[in-house]
Write an enzyme that holds these catalytic residues in place. Sequence first.
Site, mmCIF file in Angstrom:
data_model
loop_
_atom_site.group_PDB
_atom_site.id
_atom_site.type_symbol
_atom_site.label_atom_id
_atom_site.label_comp_id
_atom_site.label_asym_id
_atom_site.label_seq_id
_atom_site.Cartn_x
_atom_site.Cartn_y
_atom_site.Cartn_z
ATOM 1 N N ASP A 179 21.578 38.971 48.309
ATOM 2 C CA ASP A 179 22.396 39.904 48.269
ATOM 3 C C ASP A 179 22.971 40.622 49.453
ATOM 4 O OD1 ASP A 179 24.476 41.430 46.809
ATOM 5 O OD2 ASP A 179 23.050 41.757 44.873
ATOM 6 N N GLY A 202 23.145 38.938 52.744
ATOM 7 C CA GLY A 202 24.310 38.159 52.893
ATOM 8 C C GLY A 202 25.266 38.203 52.027
ATOM 9 N N HIS A 209 31.595 36.809 36.298
ATOM 10 C CA HIS A 209 32.542 37.702 35.445
ATOM 11 C C HIS A 209 33.187 38.845 36.257
ATOM 12 C CE1 HIS A 209 30.133 41.271 33.874
ATOM 13 N NE2 HIS A 209 29.660 40.903 35.045
ATOM 14 N N ASP A 210 32.673 39.200 37.445
ATOM 15 C CA ASP A 210 33.196 40.210 38.546
ATOM 16 C C ASP A 210 34.376 39.888 39.046
ATOM 17 O OD1 ASP A 210 31.191 42.261 37.664
ATOM 18 O OD2 ASP A 210 29.736 41.471 39.324
ATOM 19 N N GLU A 229 25.948 34.609 31.547
ATOM 20 C CA GLU A 229 27.198 35.461 31.467
ATOM 21 C C GLU A 229 27.257 35.636 30.002
ATOM 22 O OE1 GLU A 229 28.768 37.242 33.222
ATOM 23 O OE2 GLU A 229 28.733 36.139 35.326
ATOM 24 N N GLU A 268 35.777 38.020 31.512
ATOM 25 C CA GLU A 268 34.852 37.571 30.557
ATOM 26 C C GLU A 268 35.504 36.109 30.186
ATOM 27 O OE1 GLU A 268 31.802 38.600 30.543
ATOM 28 O OE2 GLU A 268 32.030 40.712 30.894
#
Length: 349
Positions: free
Chosen positions: A210, A236, A256-257, A284, A312
């Site tokens: 992350d 990263g 989904h972001d 998800e 979504e």
Amino acid sequence: MGTAITCSREVPSPQDIGEMLKLIGGYRISQAIYVIVELGIPDLLAAGPKRCDELATETKTHAPTLYRILRFLAGAGLFNELDPQEFELTRFGSTLRTDVPGSPYAAARFWLSGFLWGPWGRLIHSARTGETAFNHVHGMGVFDYFKSNADASAVFNAAMTSNSARSGAGIVERYDFSGVRKVIDVGGGHGFLLATILRSNPTMRGVLFDLPHVVAGASQVLENSGVRDRCEVVGGSFFDALQTSGDAYVLRHIIHDWDDDRALAILRNCRAAMKGTGKLLVIEREIAPDPREAMRVLHLDLEMLVNIAGMERTNDEYRSLFDAAGFQLTRTVPLMDVVGSTVFEGVCM
């Protein structure tokens, strides 16, 4: 199928109008919940009933006003008023205690906080332009906002860790990791999900990937879980090349972001990091065909629209993303968790 709704040609009854008014006024309950969570009142009542003036002293609030809020939420089922101005938690209200496994306490602090609540007042802007209301209100995207606001970032990370706690057990109970020697948790935050997977698979190794400022907060979670010696932490961006390879790449509530173009970029970077083989595990929520059955997920779809700039998706939409990124969607595994997650499993084509 969902519950039948009477035809629009029929004249609405007074009961229909009353139900509509409940929906219209739902924001009042949401914000009252935010107040009592922010003040920590569910925890203050964990040991038993208290009088409102005692709660006001402990929370440094105005007793008459606090009473009106607690009385209101008693009407919503969170409290019982035993004697005048004496309250106890109901079992329903106890879900907001911080010591309850899977508590939505952190989610309430996050989703109902001012920086995310405010953009909902600009939903009409999104309807007219297709743009994310958060960007319109704050002049930047939500993830850039987190970079510049440490308090908001802390609330977000706490909510994501809590979310992982609510559903983390589901993936190790419902999904078979046999044959996976090394798992890469892409966008894994503080590592709660990865720690859960590694604890249940004692010979497996893991990589937590992350942003650098995010994984900086992961050490304590990994140490407390007893998996730090089997876990590499890498900072990263998943929009850049992933300089690490493994047998399985897990992306939990990441895709989904983002809109389709950016979601596809993330998946293609995962595909490029794989050495010809490997599994992609996208966790998800799936939008069911019937909107009434899908309502829980559709709530989040609008949240993505208003604040996150994501969406979504249906099963077919995930299949299309997988195909475009070089994966074959082989199966879906419902996790049966409280947030309704599904594992979309893909293999390299």
